[in-house]
Design a protein around this motif. Structure first.
Motif, PDB file in Angstrom:
ATOM      1  N   ASP A 247       0.823  -1.214   0.000  1.00 38.36           N
ATOM      2  CA  ASP A 247       0.000   0.000   0.000  1.00 38.36           C
ATOM      3  C   ASP A 247       0.855   1.262   0.000  1.00 38.36           C
ATOM      4  O   ASP A 247       0.510   2.247  -0.662  1.00 38.36           O
ATOM      5  CB  ASP A 247      -0.918  -0.001   1.232  1.00 38.36           C
ATOM      6  N   LEU A 248       1.956   1.233   0.722  1.00 36.14           N
ATOM      7  CA  LEU A 248       2.825   2.413   0.830  1.00 36.14           C
ATOM      8  C   LEU A 248       4.249   1.949   1.091  1.00 36.14           C
ATOM      9  O   LEU A 248       4.479   1.089   1.950  1.00 36.14           O
ATOM     10  CB  LEU A 248       2.356   3.318   1.970  1.00 36.14           C
ATOM     11  N   VAL A 249       5.196   2.517   0.355  1.00 34.13           N
ATOM     12  CA  VAL A 249       6.610   2.192   0.574  1.00 34.13           C
ATOM     13  C   VAL A 249       7.422   3.484   0.607  1.00 34.13           C
ATOM     14  O   VAL A 249       7.293   4.340  -0.278  1.00 34.13           O
ATOM     15  CB  VAL A 249       7.162   1.267  -0.525  1.00 34.13           C
ATOM     16  N   TYR A 250       8.249   3.604   1.635  1.00 30.59           N
ATOM     17  CA  TYR A 250       9.265   4.652   1.708  1.00 30.59           C
ATOM     18  C   TYR A 250      10.558   4.046   1.169  1.00 30.59           C
ATOM     19  O   TYR A 250      10.990   2.990   1.632  1.00 30.59           O
ATOM     20  CB  TYR A 250       9.468   5.113   3.151  1.00 30.59           C
ATOM     21  N   ILE A 251      11.187   4.700   0.197  1.00 28.31           N
ATOM     22  CA  ILE A 251      12.356   4.112  -0.439  1.00 28.31           C
ATOM     23  C   ILE A 251      13.488   5.125  -0.580  1.00 28.31           C
ATOM     24  O   ILE A 251      13.268   6.284  -0.971  1.00 28.31           O
ATOM     25  CB  ILE A 251      11.988   3.503  -1.816  1.00 28.31           C
ATOM     26  N   GLU A 252      14.685   4.670  -0.249  1.00 30.31           N
ATOM     27  CA  GLU A 252      15.882   5.503  -0.375  1.00 30.31           C
ATOM     28  C   GLU A 252      16.062   5.988  -1.810  1.00 30.31           C
ATOM     29  O   GLU A 252      15.971   5.227  -2.764  1.00 30.31           O
ATOM     30  CB  GLU A 252      17.111   4.691   0.042  1.00 30.31           C
ATOM     31  N   THR A 253      16.310   7.284  -1.940  1.00 29.85           N
ATOM     32  CA  THR A 253      16.514   7.915  -3.256  1.00 29.85           C
ATOM     33  C   THR A 253      17.630   8.931  -3.076  1.00 29.85           C
ATOM     34  O   THR A 253      17.405  10.138  -3.079  1.00 29.85           O
ATOM     35  CB  THR A 253      15.205   8.581  -3.734  1.00 29.85           C
ATOM     36  N   PHE A 254      18.844   8.437  -2.901  1.00 27.63           N
ATOM     37  CA  PHE A 254      19.935   9.246  -2.383  1.00 27.63           C
ATOM     38  C   PHE A 254      20.438  10.293  -3.370  1.00 27.63           C
ATOM     39  O   PHE A 254      20.797  11.404  -2.992  1.00 27.63           O
ATOM     40  CB  PHE A 254      21.090   8.319  -1.985  1.00 27.63           C
ATOM     41  N   TYR A 255      20.454   9.939  -4.673  1.00 29.25           N
ATOM     42  CA  TYR A 255      21.081  10.811  -5.658  1.00 29.25           C
ATOM     43  C   TYR A 255      20.111  11.293  -6.730  1.00 29.25           C
ATOM     44  O   TYR A 255      19.112  10.641  -7.037  1.00 29.25           O
ATOM     45  CB  TYR A 255      22.225  10.069  -6.359  1.00 29.25           C
ATOM     46  N   LYS A 256      20.474  12.436  -7.332  1.00 27.75           N
ATOM     47  CA  LYS A 256      19.800  12.910  -8.543  1.00 27.75           C
ATOM     48  C   LYS A 256      20.198  11.999  -9.703  1.00 27.75           C
ATOM     49  O   LYS A 256      21.232  11.339  -9.687  1.00 27.75           O
ATOM     50  CB  LYS A 256      20.221  14.343  -8.874  1.00 27.75           C
ATOM     51  N   ASP A 257      19.360  12.001 -10.740  1.00 28.89           N
ATOM     52  CA  ASP A 257      19.693  11.205 -11.921  1.00 28.89           C
ATOM     53  C   ASP A 257      21.023  11.636 -12.530  1.00 28.89           C
ATOM     54  O   ASP A 257      21.784  10.807 -13.036  1.00 28.89           O
ATOM     55  CB  ASP A 257      18.580  11.335 -12.969  1.00 28.89           C
ATOM     56  N   THR A 258      21.327  12.915 -12.478  1.00 32.66           N
ATOM     57  CA  THR A 258      22.581  13.407 -13.057  1.00 32.66           C
ATOM     58  C   THR A 258      23.806  12.941 -12.264  1.00 32.66           C
ATOM     59  O   THR A 258      24.928  13.037 -12.747  1.00 32.66           O
ATOM     60  CB  THR A 258      22.569  14.947 -13.135  1.00 32.66           C
ATOM     61  N   ASP A 259      23.568  12.419 -11.065  1.00 37.09           N
ATOM     62  CA  ASP A 259      24.663  11.916 -10.223  1.00 37.09           C
ATOM     63  C   ASP A 259      24.614  10.395 -10.087  1.00 37.09           C
ATOM     64  O   ASP A 259      25.167   9.825  -9.134  1.00 37.09           O
ATOM     65  CB  ASP A 259      24.593  12.545  -8.827  1.00 37.09           C
ATOM     66  N   LYS A 260      23.979   9.719 -11.049  1.00 42.23           N
ATOM     67  CA  LYS A 260      23.803   8.278 -10.883  1.00 42.23           C
ATOM     68  C   LYS A 260      25.122   7.510 -10.927  1.00 42.23           C
ATOM     69  O   LYS A 260      25.192   6.381 -10.434  1.00 42.23           O
ATOM     70  CB  LYS A 260      22.826   7.722 -11.920  1.00 42.23           C
ATOM     71  N   GLU A 261      26.175   8.098 -11.469  1.00 41.72           N
ATOM     72  CA  GLU A 261      27.478   7.431 -11.406  1.00 41.72           C
ATOM     73  C   GLU A 261      27.976   7.357  -9.962  1.00 41.72           C
ATOM     74  O   GLU A 261      28.626   6.380  -9.572  1.00 41.72           O
ATOM     75  CB  GLU A 261      28.489   8.153 -12.293  1.00 41.72           C
ATOM     76  N   PHE A 262      27.682   8.405  -9.175  1.00 37.86           N
ATOM     77  CA  PHE A 262      28.017   8.350  -7.753  1.00 37.86           C
ATOM     78  C   PHE A 262      27.205   7.260  -7.067  1.00 37.86           C
ATOM     79  O   PHE A 262      27.692   6.584  -6.154  1.00 37.86           O
ATOM     80  CB  PHE A 262      27.749   9.696  -7.079  1.00 37.86           C
ATOM     81  N   ALA A 263      25.946   7.106  -7.483  1.00 37.28           N
ATOM     82  CA  ALA A 263      25.098   6.051  -6.919  1.00 37.28           C
ATOM     83  C   ALA A 263      25.718   4.679  -7.155  1.00 37.28           C
ATOM     84  O   ALA A 263      25.766   3.842  -6.246  1.00 37.28           O
ATOM     85  CB  ALA A 263      23.698   6.114  -7.531  1.00 37.28           C
ATOM     86  N   LYS A 264      26.211   4.464  -8.362  1.00 32.91           N
ATOM     87  CA  LYS A 264      26.830   3.180  -8.688  1.00 32.91           C
ATOM     88  C   LYS A 264      28.081   2.941  -7.847  1.00 32.91           C
ATOM     89  O   LYS A 264      28.281   1.860  -7.285  1.00 32.91           O
ATOM     90  CB  LYS A 264      27.181   3.134 -10.175  1.00 32.91           C
ATOM     91  N   ILE A 265      28.906   3.961  -7.723  1.00 33.33           N
ATOM     92  CA  ILE A 265      30.159   3.842  -6.969  1.00 33.33           C
ATOM     93  C   ILE A 265      29.884   3.570  -5.487  1.00 33.33           C
ATOM     94  O   ILE A 265      30.572   2.762  -4.849  1.00 33.33           O
ATOM     95  CB  ILE A 265      31.010   5.118  -7.127  1.00 33.33           C
ATOM     96  N   ASN A 266      28.855   4.224  -4.949  1.00 35.73           N
ATOM     97  CA  ASN A 266      28.580   4.165  -3.509  1.00 35.73           C
ATOM     98  C   ASN A 266      27.455   3.207  -3.129  1.00 35.73           C
ATOM     99  O   ASN A 266      26.986   3.222  -1.982  1.00 35.73           O
ATOM    100  CB  ASN A 266      28.259   5.574  -3.000  1.00 35.73           C
ATOM    101  N   TYR A 267      26.993   2.384  -4.080  1.00 31.48           N
ATOM    102  CA  TYR A 267      25.972   1.368  -3.806  1.00 31.48           C
ATOM    103  C   TYR A 267      24.673   1.975  -3.271  1.00 31.48           C
ATOM    104  O   TYR A 267      24.056   1.442  -2.357  1.00 31.48           O
ATOM    105  CB  TYR A 267      26.520   0.310  -2.839  1.00 31.48           C
ATOM    106  N   HIS A 268      24.298   3.105  -3.870  1.00 31.09           N
ATOM    107  CA  HIS A 268      23.045   3.778  -3.534  1.00 31.09           C
ATOM    108  C   HIS A 268      22.104   3.733  -4.732  1.00 31.09           C
ATOM    109  O   HIS A 268      22.464   3.284  -5.827  1.00 31.09           O
ATOM    110  CB  HIS A 268      23.306   5.247  -3.165  1.00 31.09           C
ATOM    111  N   SER A 269      20.903   4.248  -4.512  1.00 33.81           N
ATOM    112  CA  SER A 269      19.944   4.394  -5.597  1.00 33.81           C
ATOM    113  C   SER A 269      19.874   5.856  -6.031  1.00 33.81           C
ATOM    114  O   SER A 269      20.424   6.738  -5.376  1.00 33.81           O
ATOM    115  CB  SER A 269      18.553   3.915  -5.164  1.00 33.81           C
ATOM    116  N   PHE A 270      19.187   6.076  -7.148  1.00 31.52           N
ATOM    117  CA  PHE A 270      18.976   7.445  -7.635  1.00 31.52           C
ATOM    118  C   PHE A 270      17.513   7.602  -8.025  1.00 31.52           C
ATOM    119  O   PHE A 270      16.747   6.629  -8.069  1.00 31.52           O
ATOM    120  CB  PHE A 270      19.915   7.776  -8.791  1.00 31.52           C
ATOM    121  N   ALA A 271      17.117   8.821  -8.327  1.00 30.59           N
ATOM    122  CA  ALA A 271      15.704   9.192  -8.381  1.00 30.59           C
ATOM    123  C   ALA A 271      14.852   8.297  -9.275  1.00 30.59           C
ATOM    124  O   ALA A 271      13.904   7.644  -8.820  1.00 30.59           O
ATOM    125  CB  ALA A 271      15.579  10.652  -8.819  1.00 30.59           C
ATOM    126  N   SER A 272      15.144   8.253 -10.558  1.00 36.54           N
ATOM    127  CA  SER A 272      14.265   7.508 -11.464  1.00 36.54           C
ATOM    128  C   SER A 272      14.362   6.003 -11.242  1.00 36.54           C
ATOM    129  O   SER A 272      13.394   5.270 -11.466  1.00 36.54           O
ATOM    130  CB  SER A 272      14.580   7.858 -12.917  1.00 36.54           C
TER     131      SER A 272
END
Length: 316
Positions: A247-272
């Motif tokens: 019904d409802l999920v809160y989900i980590e969205t640490f980076y902007k799409d323009t920073d998705k390379e940082f997401a990959k390096i740091n094992y995080h997610s990004f907006a889209s």
């Protein structure tokens, strides 16, 4: 319906309080800074659910147990592998000469896998760990069941699904019988799927199965919390499996799409990416949380826009 409130201010590390309506029961997801969490709320927490013990998710544990010491209750702590040792280290780092053993008890549940949970207890003033048992159920009480999955964040990061107990209601308009204690017996037989049980109504026995049509089962509300995770298919397969149609999920969205390379390096997610996996999981409502503290309000607005566009369209 379960109620979730983010207890951290926008520039603070994440902490989410979950409440059961019309009761004093509360649960806390992660122990980041929580300026909006009251002392009364901290003392009412039945269980803490820790995703992982990076400092931004665990630093306020000390502040939580400071308010819980003296409540004389058992509090459950669920978390990833080695959580029991990390909790013990935090507790042992203080002096407890004025606290007796009945001040509080923590039951720590170490998640090796979703079906392999090691249970320990720890009490003041010495805070010695005692192994209790292995079990295959993470958490259950009179209000809800909690399931989990273990995601990759270059360390285990536990994502939790809180599911309210299904409710069974009596369809009064569909019955010609007078209301009475038999309704409770019928509900119990329905829960146990015992169609042959005799239900006495006004001196006459009826087979429970012949009366099941008088009951309505309503599925419990499902609320998910997904903290830090790498944006890759192995994690997404787990998320789709556990959080399907929540019904409802809160989900980590640490980076902007323009920073998705940082997401990959740091094992995080990004907006889209976070929005897309929520769409693929057929989640009814999703909320992006836990943004990098480098970002301004305008950056966060950009993240939220990209998240919801992907959530509605399923495109990255």
């Amino acid at each position: 319906m379960l109620q979730a409130t983010i207890k951290s201010l926008p520039n603070e590390d994440i902490s989410i309080l979950i409440k059961v309506p019309n009761s004093g029961t509360m649960y806390l997801c992660d122990c980041g800074e929580a300026s909006l969490l009251t002392v009364k709320e901290a003392q009412s927490i039945s269980a803490l659910f820790i995703s992982h013990t990076h400092i931004d998710h665990f630093s306020n544990f000390d502040g939580i147990f400071r308010h819980q010491i003296g409540i004389g209750e058992k509090v459950v702590i669920c978390g990833p592998e080695n959580i029991q040792q990390q909790v013990q280290s935090r507790l042992k780092s203080y002096t407890w000469n004025l606290v007796d053993e009945n001040a509080i008890e923590y039951e720590i549940r170490e998640i090796i896998s979703p079906k392999e949970i090691k249970v320990y207890t720890i009490k003041p003033p010495l805070w010695n760990l005692t192994f209790v048992k292995n079990q295959d159920v993470l958490y259950e009480d009179q209000f809800l069941d909690v399931e989990c999955t273990v995601l990759d964040h270059k360390t285990d990061s536990i994502a939790y699904l809180f599911k309210e107990k299904d409710s069974i209601t009596f369809k009064e308009d569909a019955s010609s019988f007078k209301k009475g204690k038999w309704i409770g017996a019928l509900k119990a037989a329905f829960e146990e799927n015992d169609a042959d049980q005799n239900i006495e109504i006004e001196g006459i026995n009826h087979k429970a199965g012949d009366l099941f049509h008088l009951l309505l089962r309503t599925e419990g509300y499902k609320l998910g919390v997904i903290m830090d995770h790498a944006s890759h298919e192995e994690n997404y397969t787990k998320i789709r499996t556990v959080f399907k149609e929540a019904d409802l999920v809160y989900i980590e969205t640490f980076y902007k799409d323009t920073d998705k390379e940082f997401a990959k390096i740091n094992y995080h997610s990004f907006a889209s990416a976070s929005g897309k996996i929520m769409q693929e999981s057929n989640v009814k409502e999703a909320v992006p949380i836990h943004f990098s503290r480098r970002y301004t309000e305008a950056d966060i607005a950009e993240i939220e826009t990209a998240f919801y566009e992907a959530f509605r369209s399923g495109e990255v």
